[in-house]
Structure formats: C-alpha cells, structure tokens
Design a protein around this motif. Structure first.
Motif, PDB file in Angstrom:
ATOM      1  N   ILE A  63      33.017  45.686  43.085  1.00  0.00           N
ATOM      2  CA  ILE A  63      32.116  45.225  41.863  1.00  0.00           C
ATOM      3  C   ILE A  63      31.455  43.973  42.357  1.00  0.00           C
ATOM      4  O   ILE A  63      30.166  43.959  42.119  1.00  0.00           O
ATOM      5  N   ASP A  69      24.755  43.538  41.984  1.00  0.00           N
ATOM      6  CA  ASP A  69      26.212  43.713  41.163  1.00  0.00           C
ATOM      7  C   ASP A  69      26.598  45.072  41.205  1.00  0.00           C
ATOM      8  O   ASP A  69      25.708  45.978  41.260  1.00  0.00           O
ATOM      9  N   GLY A  70      27.761  45.214  41.272  1.00  0.00           N
ATOM     10  CA  GLY A  70      28.609  46.489  41.534  1.00  0.00           C
ATOM     11  C   GLY A  70      28.250  47.615  40.233  1.00  0.00           C
ATOM     12  O   GLY A  70      27.982  48.818  40.507  1.00  0.00           O
ATOM     13  N   LEU A  71      28.318  47.003  38.802  1.00  0.00           N
ATOM     14  CA  LEU A  71      28.084  47.821  37.897  1.00  0.00           C
ATOM     15  C   LEU A  71      26.570  48.381  37.969  1.00  0.00           C
ATOM     16  O   LEU A  71      26.372  49.646  37.847  1.00  0.00           O
ATOM     17  N   VAL A  88      35.942  52.771  41.895  1.00  0.00           N
ATOM     18  CA  VAL A  88      35.823  51.150  42.066  1.00  0.00           C
ATOM     19  C   VAL A  88      37.253  50.608  42.598  1.00  0.00           C
ATOM     20  O   VAL A  88      38.015  50.807  42.039  1.00  0.00           O
ATOM     21  N   SER A  90      38.376  47.137  43.523  1.00  0.00           N
ATOM     22  CA  SER A  90      37.893  45.595  43.409  1.00  0.00           C
ATOM     23  C   SER A  90      39.144  44.727  43.351  1.00  0.00           C
ATOM     24  O   SER A  90      40.252  44.930  42.740  1.00  0.00           O
ATOM     25  N   TYR A  97      37.178  44.718  33.884  1.00  0.00           N
ATOM     26  CA  TYR A  97      36.073  45.659  34.540  1.00  0.00           C
ATOM     27  C   TYR A  97      36.177  47.166  34.674  1.00  0.00           C
ATOM     28  O   TYR A  97      35.419  47.792  34.486  1.00  0.00           O
ATOM     29  N   ALA A 101      33.285  49.562  34.133  1.00  0.00           N
ATOM     30  CA  ALA A 101      32.920  50.268  35.113  1.00  0.00           C
ATOM     31  C   ALA A 101      32.741  51.796  34.806  1.00  0.00           C
ATOM     32  O   ALA A 101      31.866  52.749  35.133  1.00  0.00           O
ATOM     33  N   TYR A 109      39.156  53.365  38.597  1.00  0.00           N
ATOM     34  CA  TYR A 109      39.159  51.800  38.961  1.00  0.00           C
ATOM     35  C   TYR A 109      40.868  51.597  39.580  1.00  0.00           C
ATOM     36  O   TYR A 109      41.653  51.973  39.075  1.00  0.00           O
ATOM     37  N   ASP A 162      28.118  42.600  29.928  1.00  0.00           N
ATOM     38  CA  ASP A 162      28.245  42.735  31.406  1.00  0.00           C
ATOM     39  C   ASP A 162      27.314  41.909  32.333  1.00  0.00           C
ATOM     40  O   ASP A 162      27.729  41.329  33.200  1.00  0.00           O
ATOM     41  N   THR A 166      28.557  39.054  35.032  1.00  0.00           N
ATOM     42  CA  THR A 166      27.884  38.855  36.168  1.00  0.00           C
ATOM     43  C   THR A 166      27.625  37.840  36.696  1.00  0.00           C
ATOM     44  O   THR A 166      27.979  37.282  37.578  1.00  0.00           O
TER      45      THR A 166
END
Length: 229
Positions: A63, A69-71, A88, A90, A97, A101, A109, A162, A166
């Motif tokens: 992430i 940003d990973g999203l 993901v 993370s 998250y 995600a 995840y 989100d 972030t």
C-alpha cells in the motif's frame, strides 16, 4: 494474461519500496517450482510499465509506495491489464485497508505481520481466481453488508475516505504537503483540504495534533511488523 495462454508457472511481479521485502519474496518465489518472479519494482511508475510488459498472473503490491499510493496503483493496473490478479502484502492494518484494496480491484490482502508462507498460499489462491482475506476481514465485510456501514468500525481512521487516509499516512511517513501533492499528482490546496478534513474527522484541534497522531500510527505499524518479523 490471455485466456488462450497456458503457462507452466505462475508468473509474478513484486512491487515494494523496501529491498529487504523484495529479497524475501524473491527467495520464497524462486524456491517454489510452480512460481516464477518475472520482475520487481520499488515504485509505481516502473511497476505499471513492468506489468504491461510482462503480463503476469499475479502482482504483489504494498500500500505504501514512495512515489504514489498503492490503492491508486491497483486501480491503474486493473485498468491497463484487467485480467491480472493483485495481492496486497502490507504492513498496514487490514481493518483499514483490506476492504478498500478489494474495492480498488485487489483479490486479496495479507499483512506483513503474518508468516511469509501465508503470502505464498495467498498467491496460489488468487492466481486460481479466488479471493484471499482473513476470516476476521471476511466477517467484518459480511457484517457491514448485513448491518450497515457504521456498525463494524473499530478505529476513528475508518471514517476517512481513501484520499484522506492516504494523506494522513503520508504525513505520518514524513512527507510534506508539496511532496504529497507531487506524488498524488494533485495541487497543494487539494492536499490541504484532505488534511483539514482528516483533522476534523479525527477530532484534532491543530495540524500539529494531526501530525503527532499520524507519526505515532505509522511508527506503531512499523513496530508491529518488526516485532513479528
């Protein structure tokens, strides 16, 4: 991956800004005869190009990335290569998250506090078209669907959107407003708006209070990862 292509091995791209994490995953993947590491990247820009070039079966993404940003990266990968499966891996809490995600396009995840064997199992499952989430997260998502969005909140941070989350995270990681704006390709006023909204939702009087909260939260996540690892 084309539906007409049959591969002997699950081809994987790893995206993580920490060389040590990439090294651990590389070693584990290379030790599995049914898997192959196609490429690895420390940032989102290179990652997107590598995914388009190699067309892997699974992309393992963190992430927290230095340049983005990973999203957002998950959304971009899904847009460019819709058939790829994204997992993901993370350090950040799944309560905050995992559902975000999945909504962005991930298929699973795994927190870095888990044994690396769990991420290997997750890669296997998502490559087969399954979704990999902990029982805890699956139960929370089901409860949210049945009872309503507010009934399963366990942290004030869940109130953040989100983008607000972030910005909060990047503040805690030591990035300035200007740096965050550059990383997210937004202007400073927009970042300041997200920061203000996060401050209000979390009940802080000043930006300094928000900063302390963000730093403590990031440090806590790092300690938990280190203690477990």
């Amino acid at each position: 991956m084309s539906s007409e292509t049959v591969r002997d091995k699950t081809q994987i791209v790893v995206v993580d800004k920490h060389p040590a994490i990439r090294e651990v995953l590389r070693s584990r993947i290379e030790g599995r005869p049914e898997m192959e590491l196609e490429a690895e990247s420390a940032n989102s820009e290179d990652a997107l190009a590598l995914v388009e070039q190699h067309d892997p079966d699974v992309v393992v993404v963190e992430i927290s990335l230095g340049d983005a940003d990973g999203l957002t990266l998950i959304q971009e990968i899904r847009s460019k290569v819709p058939e790829v499966r994204i997992l993901v891996f993370s350090k950040y809490n799944e309560d905050l998250y995992a559902e975000r995600a999945v909504e962005a396009g991930a298929s699973g995840y795994v927190m870095k506090t888990k044994p690396t064997e769990e991420v290997m199992r997750a890669i296997e499952l998502v490559s087969e078209g399954q979704v990999f989430l902990s029982r805890h997260v699956s139960s929370r998502i089901l409860s949210r669907l049945v009872r309503g969005s507010g009934d399963t909140e366990t942290s004030p941070l869940e109130k953040l959107t989100d983008r607000e989350l972030t910005v909060f995270r990047k503040i805690g990681e030591g990035h300035s407003v200007r740096q965050i704006a550059d990383q997210l390709d937004l202007n400073r006023k927009t970042i300041e708006t997200y920061r203000r909204r996060a401050k209000e939702k979390l009940g802080h009087e000043t930006v300094e209070d928000l900063l302390r909260h963000a730093v403590q939260w990031v440090e806590q996540g790092t300690r938990e990862q280190t203690d477990t690892g």
